[in-house]
Design an enzyme around this catalytic site. Structure first.
Site, PDB file in Angstrom:
ATOM      1  N   ASP A  63     -35.104 -17.190  42.442  1.00 54.06           N
ATOM      2  CA  ASP A  63     -35.002 -18.443  41.687  1.00 54.06           C
ATOM      3  C   ASP A  63     -35.826 -19.519  42.398  1.00 54.06           C
ATOM      4  O   ASP A  63     -35.823 -19.621  43.622  1.00 54.06           O
ATOM      5  CB  ASP A  63     -33.529 -18.876  41.584  1.00 54.06           C
ATOM      6  CG  ASP A  63     -33.319 -19.924  40.507  1.00 54.06           C
ATOM      7  OD1 ASP A  63     -32.679 -19.618  39.487  1.00 54.06           O
ATOM      8  OD2 ASP A  63     -33.807 -21.071  40.675  1.00 54.06           O
ATOM      9  N   ILE A  64     -36.534 -20.336  41.610  1.00 58.21           N
ATOM     10  CA  ILE A  64     -37.416 -21.353  42.184  1.00 58.21           C
ATOM     11  C   ILE A  64     -36.619 -22.485  42.836  1.00 58.21           C
ATOM     12  O   ILE A  64     -37.129 -23.212  43.682  1.00 58.21           O
ATOM     13  CB  ILE A  64     -38.365 -21.899  41.085  1.00 58.21           C
ATOM     14  CG1 ILE A  64     -39.618 -22.501  41.684  1.00 58.21           C
ATOM     15  CG2 ILE A  64     -37.659 -22.890  40.167  1.00 58.21           C
ATOM     16  CD1 ILE A  64     -40.719 -22.751  40.667  1.00 58.21           C
ATOM     17  N   ASN A 104     -25.601 -17.417  32.020  1.00 65.43           N
ATOM     18  CA  ASN A 104     -25.345 -18.557  31.142  1.00 65.43           C
ATOM     19  C   ASN A 104     -25.909 -18.264  29.749  1.00 65.43           C
ATOM     20  O   ASN A 104     -26.971 -17.657  29.625  1.00 65.43           O
ATOM     21  CB  ASN A 104     -25.999 -19.820  31.709  1.00 65.43           C
ATOM     22  CG  ASN A 104     -25.403 -20.235  33.043  1.00 65.43           C
ATOM     23  OD1 ASN A 104     -24.190 -20.202  33.216  1.00 65.43           O
ATOM     24  ND2 ASN A 104     -26.251 -20.618  33.984  1.00 65.43           N
ATOM     25  N   VAL A 149     -33.069 -21.611  30.198  1.00 64.00           N
ATOM     26  CA  VAL A 149     -34.203 -20.759  29.813  1.00 64.00           C
ATOM     27  C   VAL A 149     -33.701 -19.716  28.813  1.00 64.00           C
ATOM     28  O   VAL A 149     -32.832 -18.895  29.145  1.00 64.00           O
ATOM     29  CB  VAL A 149     -34.822 -20.065  31.050  1.00 64.00           C
ATOM     30  CG1 VAL A 149     -35.993 -19.194  30.622  1.00 64.00           C
ATOM     31  CG2 VAL A 149     -35.260 -21.092  32.089  1.00 64.00           C
ATOM     32  N   HIS A 176     -31.019 -13.818  31.516  1.00 64.99           N
ATOM     33  CA  HIS A 176     -31.165 -13.635  32.962  1.00 64.99           C
ATOM     34  C   HIS A 176     -29.789 -13.619  33.591  1.00 64.99           C
ATOM     35  O   HIS A 176     -28.910 -14.379  33.207  1.00 64.99           O
ATOM     36  CB  HIS A 176     -32.036 -14.717  33.602  1.00 64.99           C
ATOM     37  CG  HIS A 176     -31.687 -16.124  33.214  1.00 64.99           C
ATOM     38  ND1 HIS A 176     -31.991 -16.644  31.977  1.00 64.99           N
ATOM     39  CD2 HIS A 176     -31.052 -17.111  33.887  1.00 64.99           C
ATOM     40  CE1 HIS A 176     -31.573 -17.885  31.909  1.00 64.99           C
ATOM     41  NE2 HIS A 176     -30.980 -18.203  33.045  1.00 64.99           N
ATOM     42  N   HIS A 225     -28.046 -14.319  37.119  1.00 66.62           N
ATOM     43  CA  HIS A 225     -28.200 -14.882  38.459  1.00 66.62           C
ATOM     44  C   HIS A 225     -27.401 -14.009  39.432  1.00 66.62           C
ATOM     45  O   HIS A 225     -26.213 -13.765  39.206  1.00 66.62           O
ATOM     46  CB  HIS A 225     -27.607 -16.294  38.532  1.00 66.62           C
ATOM     47  CG  HIS A 225     -28.236 -17.320  37.645  1.00 66.62           C
ATOM     48  ND1 HIS A 225     -29.053 -18.318  38.119  1.00 66.62           N
ATOM     49  CD2 HIS A 225     -28.138 -17.528  36.303  1.00 66.62           C
ATOM     50  CE1 HIS A 225     -29.431 -19.088  37.119  1.00 66.62           C
ATOM     51  NE2 HIS A 225     -28.885 -18.644  36.004  1.00 66.62           N
TER      52      HIS A 225
HETATM   53  P1  5GP Z   1     -30.119 -21.163  33.430  1.00 63.06           P
HETATM   54  O1  5GP Z   1     -29.674 -22.586  33.553  1.00 63.06           O
HETATM   55  O2  5GP Z   1     -30.951 -20.947  32.181  1.00 63.06           O
HETATM   56  O3  5GP Z   1     -28.997 -20.179  33.564  1.00 63.06           O
HETATM   57  O4  5GP Z   1     -31.023 -20.874  34.695  1.00 63.06           O
HETATM   58  C1  5GP Z   1     -32.399 -20.993  34.700  1.00 63.06           C
HETATM   59  C2  5GP Z   1     -32.841 -20.774  36.130  1.00 63.06           C
HETATM   60  O5  5GP Z   1     -34.228 -20.561  36.133  1.00 63.06           O
HETATM   61  C3  5GP Z   1     -32.562 -21.960  37.068  1.00 63.06           C
HETATM   62  O6  5GP Z   1     -31.748 -21.528  38.148  1.00 63.06           O
HETATM   63  C4  5GP Z   1     -33.953 -22.391  37.518  1.00 63.06           C
HETATM   64  O7  5GP Z   1     -33.998 -22.818  38.863  1.00 63.06           O
HETATM   65  C5  5GP Z   1     -34.779 -21.152  37.280  1.00 63.06           C
HETATM   66  N1  5GP Z   1     -36.177 -21.400  36.980  1.00 63.06           N
HETATM   67  C6  5GP Z   1     -36.665 -22.299  36.094  1.00 63.06           C
HETATM   68  N2  5GP Z   1     -38.001 -22.255  36.064  1.00 63.06           N
HETATM   69  C7  5GP Z   1     -38.365 -21.280  36.956  1.00 63.06           C
HETATM   70  C8  5GP Z   1     -39.636 -20.765  37.362  1.00 63.06           C
HETATM   71  O8  5GP Z   1     -40.701 -21.177  36.905  1.00 63.06           O
HETATM   72  N3  5GP Z   1     -39.625 -19.775  38.293  1.00 63.06           N
HETATM   73  C9  5GP Z   1     -38.457 -19.295  38.827  1.00 63.06           C
HETATM   74  N4  5GP Z   1     -38.552 -18.330  39.746  1.00 63.06           N
HETATM   75  N5  5GP Z   1     -37.248 -19.764  38.464  1.00 63.06           N
HETATM   76  C10 5GP Z   1     -37.208 -20.742  37.536  1.00 63.06           C
END
Ligand code: 5GP
Length: 123
Positions: free
Chosen positions: A35-36, A93, A102, A106, A108
């Site tokens: 994760d970034i 999520n 996103v 995915h 986590h």
């Molecule tokens: P969500 O809130 O959709 O469950 O989590 C999205 C996750 O994607 C977040 O933890 C965020 O830090 C990660 N994320 C968003 N953009 C990028 C990216 O460009 N690269 C990576 N490696 N992670 C990302």
């Protein structure tokens, strides 16, 4: 929930190689990368390569091979991330109430420290 897939989402771009990622594991049907913005010492995202918006979409529409591959990839990432021994948390999520940012499924994989209780009170 609408399962129409937006192929401009950030993980679709990662899968097409348009933006870089720190790959932890790649299999026939799945990709795992750091994760970034890590929320724990270990924070890896595992995604299917197919165009699935969220978990229930994937469970209903993916092939058995994709589901088996993805499930095994998540387990392998727990080992590769070094959290299998001391414990970890998996989070997927979905949608508005799940606060999914996103719109590509995915999971986590989080660990490397005590993670606290599962949910914080909503303010
Ligand atoms: P969500 O809130 O959709 O469950 O989590 C999205 C996750 O994607 C977040 O933890 C965020 O830090 C990660 N994320 C968003 N953009 C990028 C990216 O460009 N690269 C990576 N490696 N992670 C990302």
């Amino acid at each position: 929930m609408d399962h129409t897939y937006d192929d401009q989402n950030i993980f679709a771009k990662i899968l097409r190689g348009e933006i870089p990622n720190a790959t932890v594991l790649e299999t026939e049907h799945s990709l795992a990368f750091n994760d970034i913005s890590p929320q724990a010492p270990a924070h890896v995202l595992v995604i299917p390569k197919g165009p699935y918006v969220c978990f229930d979409h994937f469970a209903a529409a993916a092939s058995d091979a994709e589901i088996a591959d993805f499930t095994r990839a998540v387990g392998e990432v727990c080992r590769l991330a070094g959290v299998a021994a001391d414990g970890y948390r998996l989070i997927a999520n979905a949608g508005r109430d799940g606060v999914q940012d996103v719109p590509h499924l995915h999971v986590h994989v989080l660990g490397g420290r005590r993670l606290g209780r599962m949910l914080s009170p909503v303010s």
